[in-house]
Design an enzyme around this catalytic site. Structure first.
Site, PDB file in Angstrom:
ATOM      1  N   HIS A   7      31.377  44.319  25.745  1.00 22.98           N
ATOM      2  CA  HIS A   7      30.697  44.350  24.415  1.00 22.98           C
ATOM      3  C   HIS A   7      29.244  44.190  24.888  1.00 22.98           C
ATOM      4  O   HIS A   7      28.796  44.399  25.842  1.00 22.98           O
ATOM      5  CB  HIS A   7      31.358  43.142  23.288  1.00 22.98           C
ATOM      6  CG  HIS A   7      32.464  43.401  23.124  1.00 22.98           C
ATOM      7  ND1 HIS A   7      33.174  44.327  22.381  1.00 22.98           N
ATOM      8  CD2 HIS A   7      33.725  42.858  23.669  1.00 22.98           C
ATOM      9  CE1 HIS A   7      34.387  44.311  22.164  1.00 22.98           C
ATOM     10  NE2 HIS A   7      34.815  43.461  23.139  1.00 22.98           N
ATOM     11  N   GLU A  21      32.167  36.818  21.101  1.00 24.84           N
ATOM     12  CA  GLU A  21      32.618  37.166  22.447  1.00 24.84           C
ATOM     13  C   GLU A  21      31.875  37.699  23.462  1.00 24.84           C
ATOM     14  O   GLU A  21      31.594  37.293  24.736  1.00 24.84           O
ATOM     15  CB  GLU A  21      33.580  38.319  22.107  1.00 24.84           C
ATOM     16  CG  GLU A  21      34.358  39.045  23.261  1.00 24.84           C
ATOM     17  CD  GLU A  21      35.195  40.068  22.908  1.00 24.84           C
ATOM     18  OE1 GLU A  21      35.202  40.436  21.616  1.00 24.84           O
ATOM     19  OE2 GLU A  21      35.927  40.510  23.781  1.00 24.84           O
ATOM     20  N   HIS A  74      36.899  39.800  28.679  1.00 25.65           N
ATOM     21  CA  HIS A  74      36.816  39.701  26.949  1.00 25.65           C
ATOM     22  C   HIS A  74      37.433  38.425  26.683  1.00 25.65           C
ATOM     23  O   HIS A  74      38.047  37.506  27.169  1.00 25.65           O
ATOM     24  CB  HIS A  74      37.705  40.982  26.403  1.00 25.65           C
ATOM     25  CG  HIS A  74      37.047  42.412  26.566  1.00 25.65           C
ATOM     26  ND1 HIS A  74      36.629  42.877  25.867  1.00 25.65           N
ATOM     27  CD2 HIS A  74      37.171  43.113  27.668  1.00 25.65           C
ATOM     28  CE1 HIS A  74      36.160  44.332  26.099  1.00 25.65           C
ATOM     29  NE2 HIS A  74      36.314  44.087  27.485  1.00 25.65           N
ATOM     30  N   GLU A 135      41.832  39.099  28.806  1.00 25.70           N
ATOM     31  CA  GLU A 135      41.427  38.424  27.874  1.00 25.70           C
ATOM     32  C   GLU A 135      41.555  36.848  27.836  1.00 25.70           C
ATOM     33  O   GLU A 135      42.575  36.472  27.922  1.00 25.70           O
ATOM     34  CB  GLU A 135      42.519  38.911  26.493  1.00 25.70           C
ATOM     35  CG  GLU A 135      42.494  40.265  26.110  1.00 25.70           C
ATOM     36  CD  GLU A 135      41.305  40.673  25.234  1.00 25.70           C
ATOM     37  OE1 GLU A 135      40.478  39.754  24.968  1.00 25.70           O
ATOM     38  OE2 GLU A 135      41.298  41.833  24.659  1.00 25.70           O
TER      39      GLU A 135
HETATM   40 ZN    ZN Z   1      36.707  42.314  23.660  1.00 23.20          ZN
END
Ligand code: ZN
Length: 166
Positions: A7, A21, A74, A135
């Site tokens: 992102h 995030e 992430h 993640e």
């Molecule tokens: Zn993400």
């Protein structure tokens, strides 16, 4: 190694304004880059500031750098109860091995982990080299969220990933 903080810029990812995030994956990625560079690894970052980078460009940067590995960082979210660190791979056994190794190292450092999963994320199929997507935890889980905001925990996450890569 190409490190890909997910992102950025106009794309905040998941989370709330005090724990976005895009803002949390950047320090984790920067710490990871430092650990790898200290070990002599040549590192490329797809972004080093809060800027927008397309998924296409992330894969192109890794390709242009002729990286041996691609590691995307992430944070997760879920409308229900879920916590822990996940790792995704798509392409091949090398990526699967790295994904499992990351979770093994994280578990050894006391980080709550889940199971590796095969998933069709663009950065995983659009990259030429073994690629994983980490993640690091669920911003929808209070405990994970508090941990991801803690620089000491961010260090631990970076250390787990660095150990696995090395
Ligand atoms: Zn993400």
């Amino acid at each position: 190694v190409t490190i890909d903080p997910g992102h950025g810029g106009i794309d905040p990812g998941c989370g709330e304004p005090d724990a976005l995030e895009k803002d949390l994956v950047l320090p984790i990625s920067t710490k990871l880059a430092q650990l790898l560079e200290q070990a002599g690894v040549i590192v490329v970052m797809t972004r080093t500031t809060d800027e927008s980078v397309s998924l296409d460009d992330r894969a192109i940067m890794a390709k242009n750098a002729a990286s041996d590995l691609f590691v995307s960082i992430h944070c997760n979210s879920y409308e229900g109860e879920a916590r822990g660190m996940d790792c995704y791979y798509h392409k091949n056994d090398s990526a699967k091995l790295l994904a499992q190794s990351i979770l093994d190292r994280a578990g050894a450092l006391g980080i709550v982990t889940r199971q590796i999963q095969k998933n069709n994320y663009q950065v995983l199929w659009d990259t030429d080299m073994p690629a994983v997507l980490v993640e690091t935890g669920f911003l929808t889980d209070p405990a994970d969220r508090a941990a991801l905001l803690d620089p000491a925990h961010q260090d631990k996450v970076a250390r787990a990933i660095a150990d696995a890569v090395l």
